[in-house]
Design an enzyme around this catalytic site. Structure first.
Site, short mmCIF file in Angstrom:
data_model
loop_
_atom_site.label_atom_id
_atom_site.label_comp_id
_atom_site.label_asym_id
_atom_site.label_seq_id
_atom_site.Cartn_x
_atom_site.Cartn_y
_atom_site.Cartn_z
CD GLU A 132 -2.51 0.85 2.92
OE1 GLU A 132 -2.09 -0.02 3.73
OE2 GLU A 132 -3.50 1.55 3.17
CE LYS A 143 -7.17 0.55 3.94
NZ LYS A 143 -5.89 0.91 4.58
CB CYS A 174 -4.12 -2.36 4.26
SG CYS A 174 -3.10 -2.69 5.73
CB VAL A 209 0.68 -0.57 12.37
CG1 VAL A 209 1.40 0.39 11.43
CG2 VAL A 209 -0.81 -0.25 12.41
C1 ACM Z 1 -3.97 -0.36 7.19
O1 ACM Z 1 -5.09 -0.53 6.69
N1 ACM Z 1 -3.02 0.30 6.57
C2 ACM Z 1 -3.68 -0.90 8.52
#
Ligand code: ACM
Length: 263
Positions: free
Chosen positions: A38, A108, A141, A168
């Site tokens: 990402e 996203k 992510c 993370v």
């Molecule tokens: C994330 O969605 N970058 C944790």
């Protein structure tokens, strides 16, 4: 079929340096599909909406041009994360390119934490693209924590999920073994490494990019704190067989009349 990933350690805001590093690592490599993290060329820890907008590009910008170059170099379909600007709105997107073409972008859907301040949530339906004979679905992510995303992509025919990440938290890699087995699909979850201390935030990214098979087997797992490139050979036809045994099909056996959808 060779699928792989490039786990990097981007320098915040220095796209050219991050392109150069990727160029070096991918030089001479070949694959059918390669997934980058990402926001692989910008870094993650924005301090304002304006900063995200300043680093954002259209799907025909310099990052797309660089990824097309990498596709020509490796022969691979490339999926990578970038901040996308469209009609003055900024999305946390993934882009899919092959040779000199942009196949699509995916914005996203489920923004994580302060991404809700920097970005606009995705506004397009999930879709699957067949490129090089591979049916590929994209998610970014934190979309992993909503099983509806992988399920929808599997129902739309995806054989493999390209999953750029900046993780993370330590959960996604383990969860992807479940996402893959419950849909009998492959996934390439590509994370970044390194630490970013900017504004009020201090993030350490957890690496351990992972290629997961349709039967939950982990085919590749990267180190937690080194840049890394890996490619594995897979037989994608395994993802076309949804039978867990002679009697159970993970998609056809769903009993949707019992699933009460609560908005
Ligand atoms: C994330 O969605 N970058 C944790």
């Amino acid at each position: 079929m060779k699928v792989g990933y490039y786990q990097n350690d981007p320098i915040f805001g220095d796209k050219q340096a991050n392109f150069d590093e990727a160029r070096k690592v991918l030089s001479g490599k070949t694959a059918d599909l390669i997934v980058f993290p990402e926001l692989f060329a910008t870094g993650y820890t924005f301090t304002s909406k304006k900063e995200a907008a300043q680093l954002a590009e259209t799907s025909e910008g310099e990052t797309a041009a660089f990824l097309k170059e990498m596709s020509e170099e490796t022969g691979a379909v490339i999926v990578a994360g970038f901040p996308e600007v469209s009609d003055s709105l900024v999305y946390n997107s993934a882009i899919m390119v092959y040779q000199d073409k942009v196949i699509d972008t995916f914005r996203k859907i489920h923004l994580f934490n302060k991404e809700k301040i920097w970005f606009t949530p995705g506004n397009q339906k999930l879709s699957v693209h067949e490129v090089k004979g591979i049916r590929i679905g994209m998610m970014v992510c934190f979309d992993w924590i909503f099983p509806e995303v992988t399920r929808t992509l599997a129902l739309k025919g995806a054989q493999i999920i390209a999953h750029p990440c900046n993780l993370v938290l330590p959960y996604a890699q383990k969860a992807m073994t479940t996402r893959c087995i419950e849909n009998r699909v492959y996934a390439v979850t590509t994370n970044r490494i390194g630490r970013e201390t900017r504004g009020d935030d201090d993030f350490t990214f957890t690496g351990q990019s992972q290629i997961t098979a349709f039967n939950s087997e982990v085919l590749s797992s990267a180190p937690a704190n080194e840049t890394h490139f890996d490619v594995v050979e897979i037989d994608l036809s395994n993802a076309d067989n949804k039978m867990v045994n002679d009697h159970n099909d993970v998609l056809k056996d769903r009993r949707t009349s019992f699933y009460e959808i609560m908005d």
